[in-house]
Design a protein around this motif. Structure first.
Motif, PDB file in Angstrom:
ATOM      1  N   VAL A   4      41.961 -84.118  16.191  1.00 20.75           N
ATOM      2  CA  VAL A   4      43.280 -84.283  16.650  1.00 20.75           C
ATOM      3  C   VAL A   4      44.229 -83.537  16.098  1.00 20.75           C
ATOM      4  O   VAL A   4      44.219 -84.072  14.602  1.00 20.75           O
ATOM      5  CB  VAL A   4      43.430 -85.832  16.282  1.00 20.75           C
ATOM      6  CG1 VAL A   4      44.618 -86.552  17.351  1.00 20.75           C
ATOM      7  CG2 VAL A   4      41.460 -86.743  17.414  1.00 20.75           C
ATOM      8  N   ALA A   5      45.477 -82.875  16.728  1.00 16.04           N
ATOM      9  CA  ALA A   5      46.623 -82.329  15.993  1.00 16.04           C
ATOM     10  C   ALA A   5      47.759 -83.098  16.068  1.00 16.04           C
ATOM     11  O   ALA A   5      47.560 -84.460  17.310  1.00 16.04           O
ATOM     12  CB  ALA A   5      46.790 -81.401  17.181  1.00 16.04           C
ATOM     13  N   PRO A  39      48.938 -72.361  19.687  1.00 15.31           N
ATOM     14  CA  PRO A  39      47.376 -72.617  18.976  1.00 15.31           C
ATOM     15  C   PRO A  39      46.389 -73.821  19.096  1.00 15.31           C
ATOM     16  O   PRO A  39      45.248 -73.556  19.082  1.00 15.31           O
ATOM     17  CB  PRO A  39      47.178 -72.143  17.798  1.00 15.31           C
ATOM     18  CG  PRO A  39      49.055 -72.233  17.635  1.00 15.31           C
ATOM     19  CD  PRO A  39      49.519 -73.329  19.120  1.00 15.31           C
ATOM     20  N   PHE A  40      47.709 -75.075  19.484  1.00 18.59           N
ATOM     21  CA  PHE A  40      46.147 -76.043  19.082  1.00 18.59           C
ATOM     22  C   PHE A  40      45.862 -76.385  20.452  1.00 18.59           C
ATOM     23  O   PHE A  40      45.070 -77.051  20.851  1.00 18.59           O
ATOM     24  CB  PHE A  40      46.966 -77.305  18.466  1.00 18.59           C
ATOM     25  CG  PHE A  40      47.763 -77.071  17.296  1.00 18.59           C
ATOM     26  CD1 PHE A  40      46.875 -77.634  15.797  1.00 18.59           C
ATOM     27  CD2 PHE A  40      48.988 -76.535  16.820  1.00 18.59           C
ATOM     28  CE1 PHE A  40      47.459 -77.409  14.762  1.00 18.59           C
ATOM     29  CE2 PHE A  40      49.593 -76.195  15.551  1.00 18.59           C
ATOM     30  CZ  PHE A  40      48.846 -76.291  14.736  1.00 18.59           C
ATOM     31  N   ARG A  48      42.375 -83.470  20.995  1.00 16.76           N
ATOM     32  CA  ARG A  48      44.097 -84.042  21.595  1.00 16.76           C
ATOM     33  C   ARG A  48      44.994 -83.867  20.364  1.00 16.76           C
ATOM     34  O   ARG A  48      44.524 -83.562  19.274  1.00 16.76           O
ATOM     35  CB  ARG A  48      43.407 -85.521  20.949  1.00 16.76           C
ATOM     36  CG  ARG A  48      42.358 -86.450  21.716  1.00 16.76           C
ATOM     37  CD  ARG A  48      41.979 -87.947  21.064  1.00 16.76           C
ATOM     38  NE  ARG A  48      42.608 -88.853  21.523  1.00 16.76           N
ATOM     39  CZ  ARG A  48      43.147 -90.003  20.454  1.00 16.76           C
ATOM     40  NH1 ARG A  48      43.074 -90.071  19.516  1.00 16.76           N
ATOM     41  NH2 ARG A  48      44.212 -90.608  20.891  1.00 16.76           N
ATOM     42  N   VAL A  49      45.969 -83.838  21.001  1.00 22.51           N
ATOM     43  CA  VAL A  49      47.122 -83.206  20.622  1.00 22.51           C
ATOM     44  C   VAL A  49      47.978 -84.540  20.771  1.00 22.51           C
ATOM     45  O   VAL A  49      48.393 -84.450  22.411  1.00 22.51           O
ATOM     46  CB  VAL A  49      47.076 -81.528  20.988  1.00 22.51           C
ATOM     47  CG1 VAL A  49      48.902 -81.297  20.283  1.00 22.51           C
ATOM     48  CG2 VAL A  49      47.075 -80.736  20.661  1.00 22.51           C
ATOM     49  N   ILE A  50      48.457 -84.803  19.475  1.00 21.59           N
ATOM     50  CA  ILE A  50      49.909 -86.118  19.779  1.00 21.59           C
ATOM     51  C   ILE A  50      50.643 -85.898  19.219  1.00 21.59           C
ATOM     52  O   ILE A  50      51.504 -85.086  18.418  1.00 21.59           O
ATOM     53  CB  ILE A  50      49.094 -87.864  19.221  1.00 21.59           C
ATOM     54  CG1 ILE A  50      47.385 -87.585  19.629  1.00 21.59           C
ATOM     55  CG2 ILE A  50      49.943 -88.383  19.557  1.00 21.59           C
ATOM     56  CD1 ILE A  50      46.921 -89.146  18.715  1.00 21.59           C
ATOM     57  N   VAL A  99      48.433 -82.219  10.888  1.00 21.93           N
ATOM     58  CA  VAL A  99      50.021 -82.873  11.139  1.00 21.93           C
ATOM     59  C   VAL A  99      50.929 -81.278  10.950  1.00 21.93           C
ATOM     60  O   VAL A  99      50.103 -80.150   9.781  1.00 21.93           O
ATOM     61  CB  VAL A  99      50.562 -82.896  10.029  1.00 21.93           C
ATOM     62  CG1 VAL A  99      51.431 -83.971  10.290  1.00 21.93           C
ATOM     63  CG2 VAL A  99      49.569 -84.834  10.524  1.00 21.93           C
ATOM     64  N   HIS A 100      50.992 -80.888  12.162  1.00 23.07           N
ATOM     65  CA  HIS A 100      52.283 -79.696  12.209  1.00 23.07           C
ATOM     66  C   HIS A 100      53.293 -79.822  12.458  1.00 23.07           C
ATOM     67  O   HIS A 100      53.416 -80.680  13.941  1.00 23.07           O
ATOM     68  CB  HIS A 100      51.198 -78.444  13.267  1.00 23.07           C
ATOM     69  CG  HIS A 100      51.811 -77.002  13.059  1.00 23.07           C
ATOM     70  ND1 HIS A 100      52.517 -76.760  11.747  1.00 23.07           N
ATOM     71  CD2 HIS A 100      52.823 -76.721  14.141  1.00 23.07           C
ATOM     72  CE1 HIS A 100      53.010 -75.092  12.369  1.00 23.07           C
ATOM     73  NE2 HIS A 100      53.654 -75.726  13.592  1.00 23.07           N
TER      74      HIS A 100
END
Ligand code: CTP
Ligand code: MG
Length: 225
Positions: A4-5, A39-40, A48-50, A99-100
């Motif tokens: 997950v991101a 890219p994520f 998932r991207v939160i 985490v980004h």
């Protein structure tokens, strides 16, 4: 374990000093946050991207990316670490989190893959970082040089930073000096836990000041060389 991101995007971008938060400024026809997310959203193993948003965010919902099936949003907090924690609370403890910063638009899928591979191979959290190249000085409070800091083994910490959610959440919640938690790795370090460094591209800059916008625009125009 799912991957997950988490994208902290609840800051106001005070140092850039624009009239809107820096992540919503456009570079090459797309907002900075859309570059940071791309890219994520493209990597199939990220499920998932939160995105952590300010409570009064007026911009994210109108971006095309807001309707992407992987995207979820949460309300962030006063400090970056609060915004990250708000997203971690929505994720299974066994999952991997990446985490980004929303303010790092030049991240490449190559570097994300390198980080994922390292964490899976070593069973240990890791961060992207680039080597310090300049001669480093330490000064006193009046800017008089005290000494030259040994440059060997000195790195610029970048994002993404990847951990098992449980270890990251525990490290953040146990931490007694939240003002020192400026990235995820620092929370684990202060708990005495090991974190690896994965050498990443030095063009993965964080847009922090106005002049960084020019550099980011140039790097983005070059693509992933
Ligand atoms: N961030 C966040 N919640 C906060 C503060 C920061 O989600 N309370 C996010 C920012 O949106 C950014 C990332 O954390 O994507 C890195 O922080 P930084 O570069 O410091 O951004 P800002 O806090 O917005 O900038 P400034 O410190 O200049 O105000
Ligand atoms: Mg900040």
């Amino acid at each position: 374990r799912q991957l997950v991101a988490v994208i902290p995007a609840a800051g106001i971008g005070k140092r850039v000093g624009a009239t809107i938060p820096k992540q919503y400024l456009s570079i090459l026809n797309k907002t900075i946050i859309e570059h940071s997310l791309a890219p994520f959203l493209d990597l199939p193993e990220i499920k998932r991207v939160i995105v952590s948003l300010a409570e009064n965010d007026q911009w994210f919902a109108s971006l095309p990316v807001a309707k992407h099936p992987k995207i979820e949003t949460v309300v962030g907090g006063a400090e970056r670490v609060d915004s990250v924690l708000a997203a971690l609370n929505k994720i299974d403890s066994d999952d991997y989190v990446l985490v980004h910063d929303a303010a790092r638009p030049c991240i490449t899928s190559g570097d994300i893959n390198k980080l994922i591979h390292n964490v899976k191979a070593h069973q240990q959290g890791a961060i992207l970082a680039s080597k310090v190249r300049d001669t480093m000085k330490r000064s006193d409070a009046s800017n008089s040089i005290l000494n030259t800091v040994e440059r060997d083994n000195l790195w610029h910490a970048l994002t993404p930073q990847m951990f098992i959610n449980q270890s990251l959440m525990n490290a953040i919640k146990e931490n007694k000096q939240p003002e020192k938690v400026t990235d995820e790795a620092s929370a684990l370090e202060m708990s005495g836990l090991p974190v690896n460094i994965v050498e990443g591209r030095s063009d993965n800059l964080k847009v922090t000041r106005e002049e960084d916008l020019k550099l980011a625009a140039f790097y983005l125009s070059q693509g992933e060389i």
